[in-house]
Structures are given as C-alpha cells and as structure tokens.
Design an enzyme around this catalytic site. Structure first.
Site, mmCIF file in Angstrom:
data_model
loop_
_atom_site.group_PDB
_atom_site.id
_atom_site.type_symbol
_atom_site.label_atom_id
_atom_site.label_comp_id
_atom_site.label_asym_id
_atom_site.label_seq_id
_atom_site.Cartn_x
_atom_site.Cartn_y
_atom_site.Cartn_z
ATOM 1 N N GLU A 158 19.964 86.850 86.219
ATOM 2 C CA GLU A 158 19.320 85.679 86.805
ATOM 3 C C GLU A 158 18.847 84.681 85.724
ATOM 4 O OE1 GLU A 158 19.428 84.507 89.734
ATOM 5 O OE2 GLU A 158 17.969 82.907 89.321
ATOM 6 N N HIS A 191 20.473 83.954 82.942
ATOM 7 C CA HIS A 191 21.644 83.118 82.645
ATOM 8 C C HIS A 191 21.915 82.158 83.816
ATOM 9 C CE1 HIS A 191 22.734 86.866 80.246
ATOM 10 N NE2 HIS A 191 22.716 85.928 79.331
ATOM 11 N N GLN A 233 26.793 88.987 64.807
ATOM 12 C CA GLN A 233 25.334 88.995 64.930
ATOM 13 C C GLN A 233 24.776 90.395 65.168
ATOM 14 O OE1 GLN A 233 25.583 86.246 68.461
ATOM 15 N NE2 GLN A 233 23.816 87.412 69.175
ATOM 16 N N ARG A 270 14.400 80.838 76.458
ATOM 17 C CA ARG A 270 13.279 80.960 75.511
ATOM 18 C C ARG A 270 12.922 82.420 75.231
ATOM 19 N NH1 ARG A 270 10.117 76.245 74.633
ATOM 20 N NH2 ARG A 270 8.371 77.590 74.138
ATOM 21 N N ASP A 277 14.820 84.481 73.732
ATOM 22 C CA ASP A 277 15.229 84.595 72.330
ATOM 23 C C ASP A 277 14.586 83.431 71.575
ATOM 24 O OD1 ASP A 277 17.021 86.934 72.322
ATOM 25 O OD2 ASP A 277 18.096 85.747 73.804
ATOM 26 N N VAL A 304 13.031 84.120 82.515
ATOM 27 C CA VAL A 304 13.052 84.572 83.909
ATOM 28 C C VAL A 304 12.683 86.046 83.914
ATOM 29 C CG1 VAL A 304 14.463 84.864 85.979
ATOM 30 C CG2 VAL A 304 14.792 82.860 84.520
ATOM 31 N N SER A 321 17.015 90.736 80.724
ATOM 32 C CA SER A 321 17.829 90.902 79.525
ATOM 33 C C SER A 321 19.027 91.760 79.899
ATOM 34 C CB SER A 321 17.000 91.624 78.455
ATOM 35 O OG SER A 321 17.854 92.157 77.466
ATOM 36 N N SER A 322 20.166 91.458 79.285
ATOM 37 C CA SER A 322 21.351 92.286 79.553
ATOM 38 C C SER A 322 21.088 93.715 79.107
ATOM 39 C CB SER A 322 22.560 91.728 78.808
ATOM 40 O OG SER A 322 22.765 90.385 79.167
HETATM 41 O O1 PAF Z 1 21.746 84.606 73.188
HETATM 42 C C1 PAF Z 1 22.933 85.010 73.170
HETATM 43 O O2 PAF Z 1 23.460 85.479 74.176
HETATM 44 C C2 PAF Z 1 23.721 84.911 71.888
HETATM 45 O O3 PAF Z 1 22.924 85.155 70.775
HETATM 46 C C3 PAF Z 1 24.492 83.597 71.739
HETATM 47 C C4 PAF Z 1 23.565 82.394 71.676
HETATM 48 C C5 PAF Z 1 25.451 83.430 72.912
HETATM 49 C C6 PAF Z 1 25.313 83.619 70.450
HETATM 50 O O4 PAF Z 1 26.199 84.680 70.434
#
Ligand code: PAF
Length: 282
Positions: free
Chosen positions: A35, A37, A61, A149, A151, A177, A186-187
């Site tokens: 939700e 996203h 990352q 926000r 992250d 959210v 969060s996933s």
């Molecule tokens: O927040 C995320 O899902 C990732 O860090 C992003 C911004 C898509 C970069 O891979």
C-alpha cells in the site's frame, strides 16, 4: 499498460512523451508492492500525464551478507497493483541490462549523509542506491519522481544527488503508510513470524511516545531518546541498531527539538532488519 525491459525502448518512450508535451511521473521500486508503493503511484498518477513504475531489485545496494537472494518478488501481483493504480509503463530490466559486463561507473554522495546511520550499518548501500537512481533517471527521464519517507536517509541522499548533479527531476517525499496497528509498511515485513511482528510494533509505539512528548513541550533530545529506548526495551528480543534524533536534511544530531527534528530507528527482529522514523513536531 506496457512492460518495457530494454533501456533504449524506455528512453524512446519517455522522449516521445516529453516531446508531445506530456509530464512524466516516476516511481522507482524493487517490487513486491504494498500500500505504501500504491500511495506513491496514486500521487504519481495525479502529478503526471504518463506514469512509469520501475521494478528492479538492485544488487549494488545489498551488502554481501544481506537479503538480495531472498528479497521477496511477485511480478504477477505487482502487475495487478500497477494496473489498478493506473501505471502506463512498468520498466522491468534485468540486472545484466542495468549492469552489463564491464560496468564500472558509480555515483558516490560523499560525507555524513551517506556514512552515518544506514550508511554505517550498510557500507556501500547508498553508493548502490545513488547509482541506480541516477541511471533510472537517465533512462526514464521523468519530470517528477516519488519516494517514500520511510527510507528517510535515502530520500535525503537522492535529493542531494539530484541537486549536485543538476538532474532536472523534482523529488517528492511521500508520507509513511502504516498497517492498522502502526507497523510501517515494508516489503520486508513478510519475513516476520507472528511473534516478531508483534515485537516490531514497539518501533512505531516508541516513535509515537517520543512525538507525543515533543509536541507536549519536551525539547530535550536526550529525554526523548530515553523515552523511545525505554519503550523498545520492553521487547527484549528486539536488537536496537540505532535510535537517534537528526535534522531532516543534514542528518546531523540536534541539540534542540524544532520543526526539522526527526527521530530515526533501526532494529533487528530475528533475522529481519526494520527501519522507521517520524518528524517529532509534525
Ligand atoms: O527504495 C527502494 O525501493 C530502492 O532503494 C530504490 C529507490 C528503488 C533504488 O533501488
């Protein structure tokens, strides 16, 4: 809704949209949409004529001992959520497309923004984020890009990079959210066993407690931190990585609470690492 995997196809699509006067809105993600996203996509839909979603689990990352291999993926479900949110294009490249053999160029945002907090716990993480976001901006060529926000540090890093490199993209930060019980979406929440999920509620509760005290006039960061830590310690299985109060743009520690002060928390619950934050006076 189109699904595009090729960089040149994506670039041509965006160029044509821009040339016909359309505003391109962009939501970069690693998929397994929730939700949070969906709220970015809805805002993107409102702000743009063309809405592009990228789904790419970005290997650069993730640290060597992190969850790249088991990061949750469900493209069919993501497609449904994207369609419902009115996405025009899903950009869905492979890792080899983004980082072909011989790939050697990285974007490093230097200084405290990337070396403290998540940067200290996850060395190299923001180099990977800044690199892929810069590449995605050059591929999708959006007018506006939306980030959550949750992250918090990532958003600050992306804003800094966009300013420093004069990338012509407006960065929009969107509210966190939460589930009905307060857990930030969060996933990675899918990793939590039921008891871990219950323990994790202490994070939002600690932020709430500190925010409430700040709004009632407590302006000592030390006292607010003690309050939040006290609440987290009620769940002895939670392993605290940091609880801190920072300026929202510089991420420097603050001496006094004002409208720029944010509390940030990172904990481990079992094998799962969770982060959350809140502005203290908003
Ligand atoms: O927040 C995320 O899902 C990732 O860090 C992003 C911004 C898509 C970069 O891979």
């Amino acid at each position: 809704m189109d699904i595009i995997s090729s960089i040149t196809e994506m670039q041509s699509f965006s160029l044509a949209a821009r040339q016909s006067g359309k505003k391109v809105a962009f939501v970069p993600t690693m998929g397994f949409l929730h939700e949070g996203h969906a709220s970015l996509l809805r805002e993107g839909r409102r702000r743009g004529d063309i809405l592009v979603l990228s789904i790419f689990v970005n290997p650069t990352q993730f640290g060597p001992n992190e969850d790249l291999d088991r990061y949750p993926r469900d493209f069919a479900r993501d497609e449904t959520i994207a369609r419902e949110a009115g996405v025009d294009v899903i950009f869905y490249p492979t890792a080899d497309t983004i980082y072909p053999p011989g790939y050697s160029t990285y974007v490093d945002v230097e200084g405290a923004l990337t070396t403290v907090l998540e940067g200290a716990c996850r060395p190299g993480h923001f180099r990977g984020v800044a690199t892929v976001v810069a590449k995605l901006f050059l591929i999708v060529q959006p007018h506006v890009a939306l980030f959550g926000r949750k992250d918090f540090q990532q958003l600050a890093v992306v804003r800094r990079m966009t300013r420093d490199l004069n990338l012509p993209v407006e960065i929009v930060g969107m509210p966190i959210v939460r589930e009905a019980d307060g857990l930030a979406m969060s996933s990675r929440n899918v990793y939590l066993a039921p008891d871990e999920r219950r323990q994790a509620l202490a994070i939002a509760a600690a932020l709430h407690l500190a925010g409430q005290a700040a709004r009632e006039g407590e302006c000592s960061p030390r006292k607010l931190l003690l309050l939040a830590e006290g609440r987290l310690h009620q769940e002895p299985e939670l392993c605290i990585e940091y609880v801190t109060i920072r300026h929202q743009e510089t991420l420097r520690e603050v001496d006094e609470i004002d409208a720029d002060a944010a509390m940030l928390i990172a904990v481990r619950v079992g094998k799962t690492r969770l982060i959350d934050n809140a502005m203290l006076l908003v």
